[in-house]
Design an enzyme around this catalytic site. Structure first.
Site, short mmCIF file in Angstrom:
data_model
loop_
_atom_site.label_atom_id
_atom_site.label_comp_id
_atom_site.label_asym_id
_atom_site.label_seq_id
_atom_site.Cartn_x
_atom_site.Cartn_y
_atom_site.Cartn_z
N ASP A 1 32.47 30.64 36.78
CA ASP A 1 33.70 31.22 37.33
C ASP A 1 33.59 32.74 37.33
O ASP A 1 33.27 33.35 36.30
CB ASP A 1 34.88 30.77 36.45
CG ASP A 1 36.22 31.14 37.08
OD1 ASP A 1 36.32 31.09 38.31
OD2 ASP A 1 37.15 31.48 36.32
N HIS A 2 33.85 33.35 38.47
CA HIS A 2 33.83 34.82 38.60
C HIS A 2 32.55 35.47 38.08
O HIS A 2 32.60 36.44 37.31
CB HIS A 2 35.04 35.45 37.90
CG HIS A 2 36.34 35.16 38.60
ND1 HIS A 2 36.69 35.73 39.79
CD2 HIS A 2 37.36 34.34 38.26
CE1 HIS A 2 37.89 35.28 40.16
NE2 HIS A 2 38.31 34.42 39.26
N GLY B 1 46.42 35.47 35.72
CA GLY B 1 46.87 35.76 34.35
C GLY B 1 48.36 35.72 34.10
O GLY B 1 48.81 36.17 33.04
O1 G3H Z 1 39.17 31.68 38.18
C1 G3H Z 1 40.05 31.34 37.38
C2 G3H Z 1 41.44 31.23 37.81
O2 G3H Z 1 41.67 31.98 38.93
C3 G3H Z 1 42.43 31.23 36.73
O3 G3H Z 1 43.57 32.03 36.91
O4 G3H Z 1 44.20 32.36 34.55
O5 G3H Z 1 45.81 32.80 36.36
O6 G3H Z 1 45.12 30.45 35.85
P1 G3H Z 1 44.75 31.90 35.86
ZN ZN Z 2 40.06 33.38 39.46
#
Ligand code: G3H
Ligand code: ZN
Length: 327
Positions: free
Chosen positions: A88-89, A210
């Site tokens: 992720d990211h 977040g």
């Molecule tokens: O890539 C992870 C998500 O975009 C999580 O976002 O922490 O706002 O649920 P969030």
């Molecule tokens: Zn994200």
């Protein structure tokens, strides 16, 4: 069973107009909670529920790349659930290399901090590396900001203490214009997708990373414009903060503007197929852990606190899975 290719999970979901949860793990308890939630939901629904477990570079460094990925692989091997492991990211080629070395079955390259041309260049390089070994790539167009870009930690603590509708009003005032400007431009979609060869598209359509509770509306009009420009599965980021459905919005007294929608709208009318959730699950673990400690401040056994944390994560995960199943 062994980890599966994320395409094997998302392409059927796209055809069937449904979404699959992609949940961020930060420890063993969360990996177990997601898997158990999928196993229980599969039984309750009488059909298999697929699962995407995500590790960010931060989480991978926290656990160690091989231990983090290793936990997910072991849990997947011991389960009948189809599980994909997504980076992720990731923001660098080194992140991508490490995830490939450790058997991830999908990669997100997030080059959204760069210009469009530089984003495309890094994404294309990632696609080449990943496709050479049969791993699909998610790429980010536009920019999905985080709540910390607009508010300090003490302001966030204050916002969390306010009634939801009031918090939304303040966030709209301070961040609304900027979030809108950062959204993906429909005219860039074809160029980006064709020029990079990515497999899944994380396009910005008004969400913010977040946010602590489901309070924030997304721009469903922009999402639909993006969907009209590509046949690829679309990914919702920052989903913890997005209002789950219109019933929740009404209960919380949060008014949706004409061009706005909820997570359910994003799935049902916007073609969102992968829904990323991190913050809500992290908060669930912290709450389960700390509530248990508050209830028994003399506790010394980690398992008596970690177990309730895990239970809360499992329940929250099931809440999302039920939404995705239309329950
Ligand atoms: O890539 C992870 C998500 O975009 C999580 O976002 O922490 O706002 O649920 P969030
Ligand atoms: Zn994200």
């Amino acid at each position: 069973m062994p980890l599966v290719d994320q395409k094997e999970i998302l392409l059927p979901a796209l055809k069937e107009h449904r979404a699959v949860g992609a949940f961020n793990a930060n420890n063993m308890e969360m990996v177990q909670a997601f898997t158990w939630a999928a196993e229980e939901m599969s039984k309750e629904l009488g059909k298999p529920v697929d699962l995407i477990i995500q590790l960010s570079p931060g989480a991978s460094k926290y656990a160690g790349w091989s231990l983090g990925a290793g936990m997910v692989k072991i849990v997947a091997n011991e389960s009948k659930i189809r599980i994909a492991l997504n980076l992720d990211h990731g923001t660098t080629i080194d992140d991508v290399k490490k995830s490939l070395e450790n058997g991830f079955t999908a990669v997100l390259i997030d080059a959204s901090a760069l210009s469009l041309d530089e984003n495309m260049k890094l994404t294309k390089e990632t696609v080449k590396m990943c496709h050479d070994v049969g791993v699909p790539v998610e790429a980010e167009l536009g920019k999905i900001p985080k709540i910390e870009d607009y508010f300090s930690s003490s302001e966030i603590a204050h916002l969390r203490s306010l009634p939801d509708a009031e918090a939304v009003k303040i966030i709209r005032e301070k961040a609304g214009k900027s979030v809108e400007e950062l959204m993906a431009k429909p005219d860039d979609v074809e160029k980006f997708v064709n020029g990079t060869g990515c497999d899944f598209l994380a396009a910005a359509f008004g969400s913010i990373h977040g946010i602590w509770g489901d309070i924030w509306p997304i721009r469903v009009d922009r999402l639909i414009e993006i969907q009209n420009r590509t046949p690829l599965p679309l990914v919702s980021h920052g989903s913890s903060g997005i209002l789950m459905n219109r019933k929740v919005a009404a209960e919380k007294g949060i008014e949706l503007r004409e061009n706005e929608g909820t997570l359910l709208d994003a799935i049902q009318t916007g073609g969102v197929t992968k829904v990323n959730v991190a913050t809500a699950l992290s908060i669930a673990f912290i709450e389960g852990f700390t509530d248990s400690f508050k209830a028994n401040p003399s506790e010394k056994d980690f398992r008596k606190l970690g177990g309730p944390g895990r239970d809360k994560v499992k329940e929250k995960t099931k809440e999302y899975m039920k939404l995705f199943a239309g329950l």
